[in-house]
Motif scaffolding. Structure first.
Motif, mmCIF file in Angstrom:
data_model
loop_
_atom_site.group_PDB
_atom_site.id
_atom_site.type_symbol
_atom_site.label_atom_id
_atom_site.label_comp_id
_atom_site.label_asym_id
_atom_site.label_seq_id
_atom_site.Cartn_x
_atom_site.Cartn_y
_atom_site.Cartn_z
ATOM 1 N N GLN A 34 13.269 66.090 -96.840
ATOM 2 C CA GLN A 34 14.048 66.258 -98.066
ATOM 3 C C GLN A 34 15.465 65.720 -97.901
ATOM 4 N N LEU A 35 15.979 65.824 -96.696
ATOM 5 C CA LEU A 35 17.334 65.351 -96.409
ATOM 6 C C LEU A 35 17.379 63.862 -96.099
ATOM 7 N N GLY A 36 16.199 63.235 -96.029
ATOM 8 C CA GLY A 36 16.142 61.804 -95.718
ATOM 9 C C GLY A 36 16.290 61.496 -94.240
ATOM 10 N N ILE A 37 16.066 62.484 -93.397
ATOM 11 C CA ILE A 37 16.181 62.296 -91.949
ATOM 12 C C ILE A 37 14.844 61.773 -91.437
ATOM 13 N N PRO A 38 14.838 60.649 -90.738
ATOM 14 C CA PRO A 38 13.571 60.111 -90.235
ATOM 15 C C PRO A 38 12.977 60.983 -89.134
ATOM 16 N N ARG A 39 11.664 61.001 -89.067
ATOM 17 C CA ARG A 39 10.963 61.835 -88.075
ATOM 18 C C ARG A 39 11.374 61.469 -86.645
ATOM 19 N N ARG A 40 11.746 60.223 -86.424
ATOM 20 C CA ARG A 40 12.141 59.800 -85.068
ATOM 21 C C ARG A 40 13.403 60.528 -84.590
ATOM 22 N N ALA A 41 14.147 61.161 -85.524
ATOM 23 C CA ALA A 41 15.356 61.910 -85.159
ATOM 24 C C ALA A 41 15.029 63.324 -84.667
ATOM 25 N N PHE A 42 13.770 63.738 -84.768
ATOM 26 C CA PHE A 42 13.352 65.057 -84.313
ATOM 27 C C PHE A 42 13.583 65.170 -82.814
ATOM 28 N N GLN A 43 14.163 66.279 -82.399
ATOM 29 C CA GLN A 43 14.425 66.502 -80.986
ATOM 30 C C GLN A 43 13.523 67.624 -80.493
ATOM 31 N N ASN A 44 12.476 67.229 -79.813
ATOM 32 C CA ASN A 44 11.511 68.159 -79.244
ATOM 33 C C ASN A 44 11.961 68.422 -77.819
ATOM 34 N N LYS A 45 12.792 69.429 -77.669
ATOM 35 C CA LYS A 45 13.396 69.710 -76.364
ATOM 36 C C LYS A 45 13.086 71.124 -75.916
ATOM 37 N N ALA A 46 13.091 71.321 -74.619
ATOM 38 C CA ALA A 46 12.873 72.663 -74.075
ATOM 39 C C ALA A 46 13.957 73.625 -74.559
ATOM 40 N N SER A 47 15.124 73.086 -74.916
ATOM 41 C CA SER A 47 16.211 73.931 -75.432
ATOM 42 C C SER A 47 15.983 74.322 -76.885
ATOM 43 N N GLY A 48 15.001 73.706 -77.529
ATOM 44 C CA GLY A 48 14.663 74.069 -78.902
ATOM 45 C C GLY A 48 14.376 72.871 -79.781
ATOM 46 N N ALA A 49 13.321 72.993 -80.567
ATOM 47 C CA ALA A 49 12.950 71.948 -81.514
ATOM 48 C C ALA A 49 13.966 71.958 -82.658
ATOM 49 N N HIS A 50 14.577 70.802 -82.924
ATOM 50 C CA HIS A 50 15.599 70.745 -83.961
ATOM 51 C C HIS A 50 15.890 69.316 -84.381
ATOM 52 N N TYR A 51 16.663 69.200 -85.423
ATOM 53 C CA TYR A 51 17.271 67.941 -85.835
ATOM 54 C C TYR A 51 18.776 68.147 -85.780
ATOM 55 N N ASP A 52 19.504 67.137 -85.361
ATOM 56 C CA ASP A 52 20.956 67.173 -85.462
ATOM 57 C C ASP A 52 21.312 66.703 -86.870
ATOM 58 N N VAL A 53 22.268 67.373 -87.502
ATOM 59 C CA VAL A 53 22.692 67.001 -88.850
ATOM 60 C C VAL A 53 24.208 66.944 -88.916
ATOM 61 N N THR A 54 24.708 66.006 -89.694
ATOM 62 C CA THR A 54 26.150 65.903 -89.908
ATOM 63 C C THR A 54 26.597 67.051 -90.809
ATOM 64 N N THR A 55 27.888 67.231 -90.920
ATOM 65 C CA THR A 55 28.397 68.300 -91.784
ATOM 66 C C THR A 55 27.971 68.077 -93.237
ATOM 67 N N ASP A 56 27.898 66.819 -93.673
ATOM 68 C CA ASP A 56 27.440 66.541 -95.038
ATOM 69 C C ASP A 56 25.978 66.941 -95.214
ATOM 70 N N LEU A 57 25.138 66.585 -94.240
ATOM 71 C CA LEU A 57 23.723 66.972 -94.322
ATOM 72 C C LEU A 57 23.569 68.483 -94.194
ATOM 73 N N ARG A 58 24.426 69.119 -93.426
ATOM 74 C CA ARG A 58 24.399 70.584 -93.309
ATOM 75 C C ARG A 58 24.617 71.207 -94.687
ATOM 76 N N ALA A 59 25.607 70.721 -95.399
ATOM 77 C CA ALA A 59 25.894 71.244 -96.742
ATOM 78 C C ALA A 59 24.718 70.991 -97.683
ATOM 79 N N ARG A 60 24.100 69.822 -97.606
ATOM 80 C CA ARG A 60 22.940 69.525 -98.450
ATOM 81 C C ARG A 60 21.765 70.423 -98.105
ATOM 82 N N ALA A 61 21.549 70.678 -96.805
ATOM 83 C CA ALA A 61 20.460 71.560 -96.381
ATOM 84 C C ALA A 61 20.655 72.959 -96.961
ATOM 85 N N ILE A 62 21.876 73.447 -96.924
ATOM 86 C CA ILE A 62 22.169 74.770 -97.482
ATOM 87 C C ILE A 62 21.899 74.769 -98.982
#
Length: 91
Positions: A34-62
């Motif tokens: 929905q935010l237009g973030i490509p799947r390749r940006a997904f971070q599948n890490k032992a520290s936690g599955a997540h996407y990094d988002v800019t402050t603008d995308l953070r506001a849109r996600a909210i």
């Protein structure tokens, strides 16, 4: 089930970044799409599955319904969300 975005806004490459996490991977990927973030940006890490988002995308996600969580105020909730993100790591 829910999608979360933290307030850990770190400086990197001229932007400020936060973490988009969710109770389930399908929810996480759906919000990222929905935010237009490509799947390749997904971070599948032992520290936690997540996407990094800019402050603008953070506001849109909210605006799209993600729950803002604060590492300073909601420590136990943040720990639980991170634990869920870690549990979704698939090596």
């Amino acid at each position: 089930m829910a999608v979360y975005v933290d307030d850990a806004v770190h400086a990197w490459r001229g932007e400020r970044w936060a973490h988009l996490m969710a109770d389930t991977l399908p929810e996480l990927h759906a919000m990222a799409a929905q935010l237009g973030i490509p799947r390749r940006a997904f971070q599948n890490k032992a520290s936690g599955a997540h996407y990094d988002v800019t402050t603008d995308l953070r506001a849109r996600a909210i605006a799209l319904g993600a729950q803002a969580i604060s590492r300073h105020v909601d420590r136990e909730h943040v720990k639980a969300v991170i634990a869920t993100a870690r549990a979704q790591y698939q090596p």
